[in-house]
Motif scaffolding. Structure first.
Motif, PDB file in Angstrom:
ATOM      1  N   GLU A  88       0.830  -1.205   0.000  1.00  0.00           N
ATOM      2  CA  GLU A  88       0.000   0.000   0.000  1.00  0.00           C
ATOM      3  C   GLU A  88       0.864   1.255   0.000  1.00  0.00           C
ATOM      4  O   GLU A  88       0.585   2.225  -0.711  1.00  0.00           O
ATOM      5  CB  GLU A  88      -0.928  -0.002   1.220  1.00  0.00           C
ATOM      6  CG  GLU A  88      -2.061   1.015   1.153  1.00  0.00           C
ATOM      7  CD  GLU A  88      -3.151   0.642   0.169  1.00  0.00           C
ATOM      8  OE1 GLU A  88      -4.059   1.455  -0.040  1.00  0.00           O
ATOM      9  OE2 GLU A  88      -3.102  -0.461  -0.406  1.00  0.00           O
ATOM     10  N   LYS A  89       1.943   1.243   0.800  1.00  0.00           N
ATOM     11  CA  LYS A  89       2.855   2.388   0.843  1.00  0.00           C
ATOM     12  C   LYS A  89       3.465   2.644  -0.531  1.00  0.00           C
ATOM     13  O   LYS A  89       3.582   3.787  -0.971  1.00  0.00           O
ATOM     14  CB  LYS A  89       3.969   2.142   1.864  1.00  0.00           C
ATOM     15  CG  LYS A  89       3.527   2.214   3.311  1.00  0.00           C
ATOM     16  CD  LYS A  89       4.714   1.930   4.227  1.00  0.00           C
ATOM     17  CE  LYS A  89       4.298   1.928   5.690  1.00  0.00           C
ATOM     18  NZ  LYS A  89       5.432   1.602   6.581  1.00  0.00           N
ATOM     19  N   GLU A  90       3.869   1.578  -1.203  1.00  0.00           N
ATOM     20  CA  GLU A  90       4.473   1.713  -2.530  1.00  0.00           C
ATOM     21  C   GLU A  90       3.459   2.258  -3.537  1.00  0.00           C
ATOM     22  O   GLU A  90       3.808   3.056  -4.409  1.00  0.00           O
ATOM     23  CB  GLU A  90       5.033   0.364  -2.989  1.00  0.00           C
ATOM     24  CG  GLU A  90       6.267  -0.071  -2.208  1.00  0.00           C
ATOM     25  CD  GLU A  90       6.734  -1.470  -2.569  1.00  0.00           C
ATOM     26  OE1 GLU A  90       5.995  -2.177  -3.302  1.00  0.00           O
ATOM     27  OE2 GLU A  90       7.823  -1.863  -2.130  1.00  0.00           O
ATOM     28  N   LYS A  91       2.222   1.840  -3.389  1.00  0.00           N
ATOM     29  CA  LYS A  91       1.167   2.332  -4.288  1.00  0.00           C
ATOM     30  C   LYS A  91       0.960   3.834  -4.089  1.00  0.00           C
ATOM     31  O   LYS A  91       0.872   4.588  -5.060  1.00  0.00           O
ATOM     32  CB  LYS A  91      -0.152   1.584  -4.023  1.00  0.00           C
ATOM     33  CG  LYS A  91      -1.276   2.004  -4.977  1.00  0.00           C
ATOM     34  CD  LYS A  91      -2.556   1.237  -4.697  1.00  0.00           C
ATOM     35  CE  LYS A  91      -3.286   1.783  -3.494  1.00  0.00           C
ATOM     36  NZ  LYS A  91      -4.625   1.165  -3.304  1.00  0.00           N
ATOM     37  N   TRP A  92       0.932   4.269  -2.831  1.00  0.00           N
ATOM     38  CA  TRP A  92       0.754   5.688  -2.558  1.00  0.00           C
ATOM     39  C   TRP A  92       1.955   6.491  -3.056  1.00  0.00           C
ATOM     40  O   TRP A  92       1.789   7.586  -3.589  1.00  0.00           O
ATOM     41  CB  TRP A  92       0.554   5.920  -1.066  1.00  0.00           C
ATOM     42  CG  TRP A  92      -0.717   5.335  -0.535  1.00  0.00           C
ATOM     43  CD1 TRP A  92      -1.689   4.687  -1.250  1.00  0.00           C
ATOM     44  CD2 TRP A  92      -1.165   5.321   0.819  1.00  0.00           C
ATOM     45  NE1 TRP A  92      -2.693   4.266  -0.424  1.00  0.00           N
ATOM     46  CE2 TRP A  92      -2.409   4.647   0.843  1.00  0.00           C
ATOM     47  CE3 TRP A  92      -0.632   5.809   1.994  1.00  0.00           C
ATOM     48  CZ2 TRP A  92      -3.123   4.452   2.021  1.00  0.00           C
ATOM     49  CZ3 TRP A  92      -1.355   5.623   3.172  1.00  0.00           C
ATOM     50  CH2 TRP A  92      -2.587   4.952   3.181  1.00  0.00           C
ATOM     51  N   ALA A  93       3.172   5.935  -2.879  1.00  0.00           N
ATOM     52  CA  ALA A  93       4.376   6.624  -3.353  1.00  0.00           C
ATOM     53  C   ALA A  93       4.329   6.811  -4.865  1.00  0.00           C
ATOM     54  O   ALA A  93       4.699   7.871  -5.381  1.00  0.00           O
ATOM     55  CB  ALA A  93       5.623   5.842  -2.947  1.00  0.00           C
TER      56      ALA A  93
END
Length: 203
Positions: A88-93
């Motif tokens: 999820e963090k990578e998607k937001w980044a």
């Protein structure tokens, strides 16, 4: 700008969902729960224009707010929330990077940090990222009302030094609760808008 006519016009997760680039935009970035929605509500004098939450990591979209039919404020997903999965963090980044790198009408990026705490590694990384996109740092220290008067100078100094700010940077104290710095933020947005218009970059 009067900041009287304000509405959320679009929520996006992909580039093709962004609104047309017919208006200049100023983006807001910061850790989850740093107060981006509260800042938008404060400067537009609207209590519920931007939805606020006590649960960090809830904003997983890019939200576009149109101000006075002249400019948009763009609330980017909050970062740095530990309980969100790595995927999820990578998607937001990727969402943040895509917006910052592909938006030709982006005037500037405001980074919000919590005045109560030393900026995190994520905050430092984000500001370096902003610099890579050739924007001079504009940092807004939120939640100033939570500090004692004796803490203010020391905490602002910690922010200044941790983020590696210099004379080219802007550091604005702000509180949505008591409106500290609200007029300064509005004046800065207006100045950036006027500079953009004068530059002739509008279509």
């Amino acid at each position: 700008m009067k900041f009287l006519d304000a509405e959320m016009i679009r929520t996006a997760v992909r580039r093709e969902q962004y609104p047309d680039m017919n208006l200049p935009e100023i983006a807001l970035v910061g850790r989850s729960n740093v107060g981006k929605s509260s800042l938008i509500n404060c400067i537009t004098n609207r209590k519920k224009l931007a939805r606020t939450s006590n649960k960090p990591g809830k904003t997983a979209t890019i939200n576009f707010y149109e101000i006075d039919r002249m400019l948009r404020l763009v609330d980017l997903p909050g970062y740095g929330y530990a309980k969100v999965s790595k995927v999820e963090k990578e998607k937001w980044a990727r969402m943040i990077e895509t917006y910052l790198s592909k938006r030709d009408n982006l005037v500037h990026v405001f980074q919000l940090v919590d005045a109560r705490h030393k900026p995190s590694e994520d905050d430092v990384m984000m500001l370096n990222w902003i610099r890579e996109f050739h924007f001079e740092p504009i940092v807004i220290a939120t939640k100033m009302d939570k500090l004692k008067k004796s803490q203010i100078e020391e905490n602002l100094t910690v922010i200044y030094e941790t983020l590696g700010l210099d004379d080219s940077a802007t550091l604005l104290p702000f509180s949505a609760e008591d409106k500290t710095g609200s007029e300064d933020v509005k004046e800065l947005i207006t100045e950036l808008y006027e500079e953009y218009i004068e530059s002739g970059k509008t279509e």
